[in-house]
Design an enzyme around this catalytic site. Sequence first.
Site, PDB file in Angstrom:
ATOM      1  CB  SER A  74      42.060  46.211  44.248  1.00 41.73           C
ATOM      2  OG  SER A  74      42.602  45.165  43.477  1.00 41.73           O
ATOM      3  CG  ASN A 154      46.249  35.421  44.591  1.00 42.62           C
ATOM      4  OD1 ASN A 154      46.539  35.525  45.789  1.00 42.62           O
ATOM      5  ND2 ASN A 154      46.940  36.026  43.659  1.00 42.62           N
ATOM      6  CB  SER A 202      36.618  40.402  43.462  1.00 46.90           C
ATOM      7  OG  SER A 202      36.674  40.817  42.124  1.00 46.90           O
ATOM      8  CG  HIS A 204      36.904  39.928  38.068  1.00 48.02           C
ATOM      9  ND1 HIS A 204      38.035  39.327  37.560  1.00 48.02           N
ATOM     10  CD2 HIS A 204      37.328  40.741  39.047  1.00 48.02           C
ATOM     11  CE1 HIS A 204      39.096  39.794  38.211  1.00 48.02           C
ATOM     12  NE2 HIS A 204      38.686  40.654  39.126  1.00 48.02           N
ATOM     13  CB  THR A 240      25.664  57.198  40.286  1.00 47.40           C
ATOM     14  OG1 THR A 240      25.475  58.586  40.491  1.00 47.40           O
ATOM     15  CG2 THR A 240      24.397  56.578  39.722  1.00 47.40           C
ATOM     16  CB  CYS A 327      49.159  41.673  39.826  1.00 43.32           C
ATOM     17  SG  CYS A 327      47.490  41.222  40.228  1.00 43.32           S
TER      18      CYS A 327
HETATM   19  C1  LIG Z   1      41.754  39.038  42.174  1.00 46.93           C
HETATM   20  C2  LIG Z   1      42.107  39.223  43.587  1.00 46.93           C
HETATM   21  C3  LIG Z   1      42.069  40.488  44.199  1.00 46.93           C
HETATM   22  C4  LIG Z   1      41.736  41.733  43.404  1.00 46.93           C
HETATM   23  O1  LIG Z   1      40.404  41.770  43.023  1.00 46.93           O
HETATM   24  P1  LIG Z   1      39.953  42.809  41.853  1.00 46.93           P
HETATM   25  O2  LIG Z   1      38.470  42.699  41.843  1.00 46.93           O
HETATM   26  O3  LIG Z   1      40.580  42.311  40.599  1.00 46.93           O
HETATM   27  O4  LIG Z   1      40.434  44.146  42.274  1.00 46.93           O
HETATM   28  C5  LIG Z   1      42.366  40.589  45.522  1.00 46.93           C
HETATM   29  N1  LIG Z   1      42.694  39.513  46.253  1.00 46.93           N
HETATM   30  C6  LIG Z   1      42.748  38.279  45.726  1.00 46.93           C
HETATM   31  C7  LIG Z   1      43.085  37.118  46.582  1.00 46.93           C
HETATM   32  C8  LIG Z   1      42.459  38.092  44.375  1.00 46.93           C
HETATM   33  O5  LIG Z   1      42.526  36.875  43.845  1.00 46.93           O
END
Ligand SMILES: *Cc1c(COP(=O)(O)O)cnc(C)c1O
Length: 394
Positions: A74, A154, A202, A204, A240, A327
């Site tokens: 994000s 996604n 990202s 995770h 940091t 979301c």
């Molecule tokens: C999960 C996702 C995000 C957001 O990433 P975060 O690290 O959770 O803020 C943005 N774009 C797409 C396509 C995602 O799947």
Amino acid sequence: MQRIVYADNAATTRLSEKAFEAMKPYFCEYFGNASSLYKLGGQSQKAVDNARMLIAQCINAPQPNNIYFTSGGSESDNWAIKGAAELGERKGKKHIISSKFEHHAVLHTLEYLEKHGFEVTLLDVHENGLVRPDELEKAIRDDTALVTIMFANNEIGTIQPIKELAEIAHRHNVVFHTDAVQAVGTVPIDVQDLGVDMLSMSSHKFHGPKGMGALYVRKGIRLPNLIHGGGQERGLRAGTENTAGIVGMSIALKESVENMAERNARLEKMRDRLIEELLKIERSRINGDRINRLPGNVNMCFEGIEGESLLLMLDLQGISASSGSACTSGSLDPSHVLLSIGLPHEIAHGSLRLTFSDENNEEDIDYILSKVPQIVERLRKMSPLWEKIVKESK
Ligand SMILES: *Cc1c(COP(=O)(O)O)cnc(C)c1O
């Protein structure tokens, strides 16, 4: 004992063991501030430098300093888009092109910019969930500051022709950004071959820690400062460094890239079998292109049922799935992604997204296949909507 199947890897993934082990020393042992001059700080600085290099290599960035660490996808999206908007505005360019089914981190940023005088054109993604390059070309104007199109969706997993889209933008001297959060670590990414100016990722989403991300920025793009403060991230994003997070992200990405080919061959086989079997359920459909699609993504609609009820019943059977993006769940509006590919509201409500990672196997697919058809049938028996559909089709 009940089987547990985690099939929501597009929402988040489990932290990899290797990444976890690599992170551990940076909490209590090497806890120094990477900006400090003594040895303890130097160890952190070295770890951050190494991680930046690893991540640059994984996406074939020319230099480690093309990589800026952020708190996630994000933040990377916000920075790239607001930054490019500011650069455009300085030249009197206040038009941005994107697509209808972007992640909310992109769409809501664009809405914010609209309130500040920018004009936004959202390209259609058509029935198969793909942007058409000729439509991008037509949408570009003299005052277009930025094109931002996601690499892979996604919800329905469709993969856009990013290289071709970036080429079109550049032919018209427009900056090109891609939200590649679903693609990095999942499919091969070569930022130089793709020719993108900026790319969001990202941690995770590829078995790294949460709250970590990065933005790739091509040399020559002078992105404005995101967070004012200290000199971290070349003075553009102060604060940091999250040393452990940065280390974990880099190790997870390296691991994901290394076993990509073998993993994807396996995931595609699982995906295709699941789709084929679920399509045997009457009045079901697959959402998004069958071919240009992430290896671990299955997104189906079953007419006459509510996606939320299906999810709750799957959860009772130990299956974690989703009806769209994390979301939007919790709201009763159908997903903007499914509406964007032309599904009517009542069908979009009956959607099911199953997303797989390296940690899933064929037995998971067997288990899902032993549950979904019977649950759909049970829900339809209770559904007035299904009764109506059956009556009308007679
Ligand atoms: C999960 C996702 C995000 C957001 O990433 P975060 O690290 O959770 O803020 C943005 N774009 C797409 C396509 C995602 O799947």
